[in-house]
Design an enzyme around this catalytic site. Structure first.
Site: not given
Ligand code: NAP
Length: 341
Positions: A61, A217-218, A212-215
């Protein structure tokens, strides 16, 4: 106001105990847009103040700068943090914004090289959870995990994890050394792991860390059109679900998340995280999501998901929305477990 001692804990595999929500630091170096290091460090401190102590980074990262930022948090707070980092991807994920390919490397010499480089950047003696970030299909997973196990014996690492492995790869790895967690994408719009990987993790007493549990951010409703992805350092616009007709189709999924949020007096982000908690409970897996944000207020908001309840009708509604998602979660699905199962 939530304080450190009110955040519950979850025991992952290999008896690794972590806060029930973690923090993903990836986007604190540019990947979903620009960053401000001063704000990022303040967000990290607030995160730990709130009791969200399971912090996730990776050697790649920011080309190493992410681990160097985390080092600033650890400087006087190392004992408060359960530190997770990763190795095996060659190349910076942010370069995907320019379309550069990524590759994986899992030979034993590389494992030994990477941990020393990470410990140096993180300015610490030990990593609590060390993940293989991607499977190098040219190296037997037994060799990679065997080398990781040697790091445990050497005291450089406390627990082992694997990211985006298939059920068979997980089984082979567990035969070499206990695995504390599989970290793979899992959210309302990314459910392929539910077919084989999650049930196998349950069977083998391995925990799960949904990334990425929030997709990306989507699912929070903050991406309303392609214009919201226009930063040169936002690689999401190159991903299948964020581009072309798929983006428009997927906005309908977010509307469903928003409608459930309105019913519960919650935010869409909280609903996305609560849905994951219910799903993990249903499947019987010890699970700790690692949402990421540059903003301290959103850490507190995401932590609030722990007290958001969803009724069976709402869960059904979210499941139906999930079934309508358009596009794959990656361009090359063999880069993630779903494409190799
Ligand atoms: N193992 C792997 O291969 C892999 C791959 C991807 C990610 N990960 C890990 O998983 C972590 C989380 O995944 P992610 O960063 O990809 O995606 P995510 O957590 O699903 O979403 C992050 C995005 O959501 C926004 N956000 C967060 N909370 C919000 C809220 N309450 N309201 C509105 N927007 C909100 C953030 O924007 P702002 O910054 O503007 O708030 C950010 O753009 C990463 O940091 C990384 O540690 C691992």
């Amino acid at each position: 106001m939530t304080s450190a001692n009110t955040v519950p804990t979850v025991t992952l595999g290999d008896e690794l105990i972590v806060s029930a929500i973690g923090f993903g630091a990836m986007a604190l170096t540019p990947v979903y847009g620009e960053v401000d290091d001063t704000e990022s460090l303040a967000t990290l401190h607030r995160t730990v103040d709130l009791g969200v102590t399971f912090i996730d980074t990776a050697n790649v990262y920011g080309g190493g700068n992410n681990e160097k930022l985390i080092a600033k948090l650890l400087a006087d707070r190392r004992d408060e943090v359960t530190l997770a980092t990763k190795f095996a991807i060659v190349g910076n994920p942010a370069d995907r914004a320019a379309g550069a390919p990524l590759t994986a490397r899992g030979d034993a010499a590389y494992v030994r090289q990477c941990i020393d480089e990470s410990l140096q950047r993180l300015q610490t003696d030990v990593v609590d959870l060390y993940y293989m970030h991607r499977r190098d299909v040219n190296v037997p997973i037994e060799e990679t995990v065997g080398a990781m196990a040697e790091l445990v014996a050497a005291g450089k690492v406390r627990h082992l994890g694997l990211s985006e492995v298939t059920a068979d790869e997980l089984r082979a790895a567990v035969a070499v050394h206990p695995i504390a967690a599989v970290q793979s994408e899992w959210s309302i719009w990314s459910r392929d792991v539910e077919t084989s990987v999650v049930p196998t993790a349950v069977e083998l007493s391995v925990g799960f860390v949904p990334y990425s549990p929030l997709g990306r951010g989507f699912l929070t409703g903050t991406v309303r059109s392609a214009a919201d992805l226009s930063s040169p350092t936002d690689f999401r616009r190159n991903m299948p679900r964020f581009s072309g007709g798929a983006l428009d189709a997927n906005l309908a999924v977010v509307e469903v998340v928003k409608s459930v949020a309105a019913q519960q007096d919650a935010t869409p982000a909280q609903v996305a995280l609560a849905w994951l908690r219910y799903r993990a409970e249903t499947l019987g897996v010890a699970s700790v999501p690692i949402p990421g944000t540059r903003r301290a207020a959103r850490v507190e908001e995401n932590l609030g998901s722990l007290s958001v309840t969803l009724n069976p009708d709402q869960l059904d509604t979210l499941d139906a929305a999930a079934a309508a998602v358009s596009g794959n979660r990656f361009t090359d699905m063999t880069w993630v477990s779903g494409g190799r199962e």
